[in-house]
Design a protein around this motif. Structure first.
Motif, mmCIF file in Angstrom:
data_model
loop_
_atom_site.group_PDB
_atom_site.id
_atom_site.type_symbol
_atom_site.label_atom_id
_atom_site.label_comp_id
_atom_site.label_asym_id
_atom_site.label_seq_id
_atom_site.Cartn_x
_atom_site.Cartn_y
_atom_site.Cartn_z
ATOM 1 N N LEU A 118 55.090 33.613 35.950
ATOM 2 C CA LEU A 118 56.487 33.843 36.173
ATOM 3 C C LEU A 118 57.413 34.122 35.250
ATOM 4 C CD1 LEU A 118 56.897 30.660 38.632
ATOM 5 C CD2 LEU A 118 56.194 32.892 39.270
ATOM 6 N N LYS A 119 58.311 35.021 35.659
ATOM 7 C CA LYS A 119 59.389 35.509 34.611
ATOM 8 C C LYS A 119 59.996 34.343 33.860
ATOM 9 C CE LYS A 119 60.521 39.948 36.684
ATOM 10 N NZ LYS A 119 61.553 40.740 37.153
ATOM 11 N N GLY A 120 59.908 34.277 32.577
ATOM 12 C CA GLY A 120 60.426 33.387 31.616
ATOM 13 C C GLY A 120 59.720 32.354 31.219
ATOM 14 N N SER A 121 58.630 32.085 31.824
ATOM 15 C CA SER A 121 57.741 31.252 31.769
ATOM 16 C C SER A 121 56.935 31.245 30.437
ATOM 17 C CB SER A 121 56.558 30.894 32.724
ATOM 18 O OG SER A 121 55.711 32.093 32.845
ATOM 19 N N TYR A 130 46.298 35.574 25.012
ATOM 20 C CA TYR A 130 44.948 35.337 25.917
ATOM 21 C C TYR A 130 44.643 36.532 26.679
ATOM 22 C CZ TYR A 130 46.169 30.633 24.672
ATOM 23 O OH TYR A 130 46.371 29.428 24.007
ATOM 24 N N GLY A 131 44.945 37.690 26.513
ATOM 25 C CA GLY A 131 44.498 38.855 27.018
ATOM 26 C C GLY A 131 44.699 38.603 28.503
ATOM 27 N N MET A 132 45.860 38.392 29.040
ATOM 28 C CA MET A 132 46.253 38.081 30.317
ATOM 29 C C MET A 132 46.818 39.432 30.858
ATOM 30 S SD MET A 132 47.940 34.154 30.441
ATOM 31 C CE MET A 132 46.814 32.778 30.645
ATOM 32 N N GLU A 133 46.174 39.814 32.235
ATOM 33 C CA GLU A 133 46.600 40.752 32.837
ATOM 34 C C GLU A 133 47.029 40.451 34.108
ATOM 35 O OE1 GLU A 133 44.514 44.756 32.742
ATOM 36 O OE2 GLU A 133 43.938 44.318 30.734
ATOM 37 N N TYR A 134 48.126 40.809 34.608
ATOM 38 C CA TYR A 134 48.622 40.090 35.987
ATOM 39 C C TYR A 134 49.634 41.387 36.808
ATOM 40 C CZ TYR A 134 52.886 39.962 32.983
ATOM 41 O OH TYR A 134 54.070 40.128 32.215
ATOM 42 N N SER A 135 49.427 41.002 38.053
ATOM 43 C CA SER A 135 50.251 41.867 38.933
ATOM 44 C C SER A 135 51.807 42.186 38.620
ATOM 45 C CB SER A 135 50.231 41.190 40.453
ATOM 46 O OG SER A 135 51.162 42.015 41.229
ATOM 47 N N PRO A 136 52.021 43.432 38.625
ATOM 48 C CA PRO A 136 53.372 43.890 38.402
ATOM 49 C C PRO A 136 54.613 43.347 39.410
ATOM 50 C CG PRO A 136 52.423 45.722 38.966
ATOM 51 C CD PRO A 136 51.256 44.420 38.738
ATOM 52 N N TYR A 137 53.856 42.832 40.446
ATOM 53 C CA TYR A 137 54.711 42.514 41.874
ATOM 54 C C TYR A 137 54.848 40.838 41.864
ATOM 55 C CZ TYR A 137 53.619 47.231 42.252
ATOM 56 O OH TYR A 137 53.481 48.917 42.620
ATOM 57 N N PRO A 138 55.647 40.326 42.326
ATOM 58 C CA PRO A 138 55.827 38.855 42.580
ATOM 59 C C PRO A 138 54.771 38.436 43.606
ATOM 60 C CG PRO A 138 58.095 39.753 42.797
ATOM 61 C CD PRO A 138 57.155 41.153 42.786
ATOM 62 N N LEU A 143 45.259 38.717 36.986
ATOM 63 C CA LEU A 143 44.165 39.675 37.429
ATOM 64 C C LEU A 143 43.043 39.298 36.329
ATOM 65 C CD1 LEU A 143 46.433 42.912 37.989
ATOM 66 C CD2 LEU A 143 45.583 41.297 39.721
ATOM 67 N N LYS A 144 43.253 39.084 35.179
ATOM 68 C CA LYS A 144 41.984 39.070 34.371
ATOM 69 C C LYS A 144 42.481 38.313 33.080
ATOM 70 C CE LYS A 144 40.175 41.969 31.764
ATOM 71 N NZ LYS A 144 39.874 43.426 31.185
ATOM 72 N N ASP A 146 41.187 37.148 28.740
ATOM 73 C CA ASP A 146 40.078 37.443 27.690
ATOM 74 C C ASP A 146 38.719 36.762 27.992
ATOM 75 O OD1 ASP A 146 41.023 34.949 26.988
ATOM 76 O OD2 ASP A 146 41.378 35.334 24.849
ATOM 77 N N LYS A 147 38.781 35.495 28.708
ATOM 78 C CA LYS A 147 37.666 34.849 29.160
ATOM 79 C C LYS A 147 37.123 35.174 30.615
ATOM 80 C CE LYS A 147 37.836 32.151 25.470
ATOM 81 N NZ LYS A 147 36.629 31.953 24.458
ATOM 82 N N LEU A 148 38.094 35.600 31.517
ATOM 83 C CA LEU A 148 37.729 35.648 32.925
ATOM 84 C C LEU A 148 37.869 37.170 33.539
ATOM 85 C CD1 LEU A 148 36.735 33.345 35.274
ATOM 86 C CD2 LEU A 148 39.154 33.322 35.635
ATOM 87 N N SER A 149 36.853 37.655 33.832
ATOM 88 C CA SER A 149 37.016 39.023 34.411
ATOM 89 C C SER A 149 37.676 39.305 35.851
ATOM 90 C CB SER A 149 35.730 39.598 34.352
ATOM 91 O OG SER A 149 34.910 39.258 35.287
ATOM 92 N N TYR A 150 38.013 40.144 36.031
ATOM 93 C CA TYR A 150 38.621 40.479 37.482
ATOM 94 C C TYR A 150 37.603 40.217 38.531
ATOM 95 C CZ TYR A 150 40.554 43.414 41.205
ATOM 96 O OH TYR A 150 41.134 43.573 42.586
ATOM 97 N N GLU A 151 36.311 40.587 38.069
ATOM 98 C CA GLU A 151 35.201 40.565 39.218
ATOM 99 C C GLU A 151 34.804 38.957 39.500
ATOM 100 O OE1 GLU A 151 35.511 44.391 37.711
ATOM 101 O OE2 GLU A 151 35.109 42.781 36.787
#
Length: 205
Positions: A118-121, A130-138, A143-144, A146-151
């Motif tokens: 969440l924004k501001g967290s 932590y290599g976190m990638e996340y959806s640009p939408y609320p 999404l992934k 550095d320890k857990l893949s998308y798959e």
């Protein structure tokens, strides 16, 4: 709680609690509650103590488990235990271990959630660390990492749906007990069931 216990009502009250801080006096009070009066949601998140520290939760799973089991022994309070996939520092094997350890408690409901940045967290501020990638939408779901893949997250989505459909519905208690004994660990059963669902095309029906 004392006030609600003494009301003449069939209403159920839902509380989100930190089980580890319950004291003996509170548990003694809760033992007097009519069956079904209270439902507790306990945010376990993970049973990996190192990951708990990564999210600034300075508690050990053993402390949470001890109190959850005390509440369970009262046999008058439904418990809903939450796990979250995608936490910083937790890989697929660690999450499986968390699932199996929570499942051993056999609460009334197990919720598999997925991390939302969440924004501001502070979690969002640490995303790069932590290599976190996340959806640009609320709601900005993970999404992934550095320890857990998308798959691997997609695999956990299948497990989540099977747990919700079969365990949390409380409609399949006897057949689930039968199948649990056919697998080494509960996670393997729900994962296998999810893969069967996908193979049959049931997720799209």
């Amino acid at each position: 709680w004392d006030f609600l216990i003494n009301q003449d009502t069939i209403t159920q009250f839902h509380f989100e609690i930190s089980a580890d801080i319950l004291n003996d006096e509170e548990i003694k009070l809760l033992s007097k509650a009519p069956k079904g009066r209270f439902r507790f949601e306990v945010g376990v998140q993970t049973t990996n103590d190192e990951v708990l520290r990564n999210i600034n939760r300075f508690v050990n799973f053993s402390d949470i488990k001890e109190k959850v089991l005390e509440l369970e022994s009262l046999k008058n309070i439904d418990q809903h235990l939450d796990l979250i996939a995608g936490l910083p520092g937790e890989d697929y094997e660690s999450f499986k271990k968390s699932f199996n350890e929570v499942y051993e408690i056999h609460p009334e409901e197990i919720q598999l959630g997925f991390l939302k940045l969440l924004k501001g967290s502070s979690m969002r501020e640490d995303a790069d660390k932590y290599g976190m990638e996340y959806s640009p939408y609320p709601p900005y779901e993970i999404l992934k990492t550095d320890k857990l893949s998308y798959e691997e997250l997609l695999k956990l989505k299948k497990v989540e749906e099977m747990v919700d459909k079969y365990y949390n519905s409380l409609k399949f208690k006897f057949i689930i007990k039968y199948f649990e004994n056919k697998f080494d660990k509960p996670f393997e059963f729900y994962y296998s069931l999810g893969m069967f669902f996908e193979k049959q095309g049931y997720f799209s029906k």
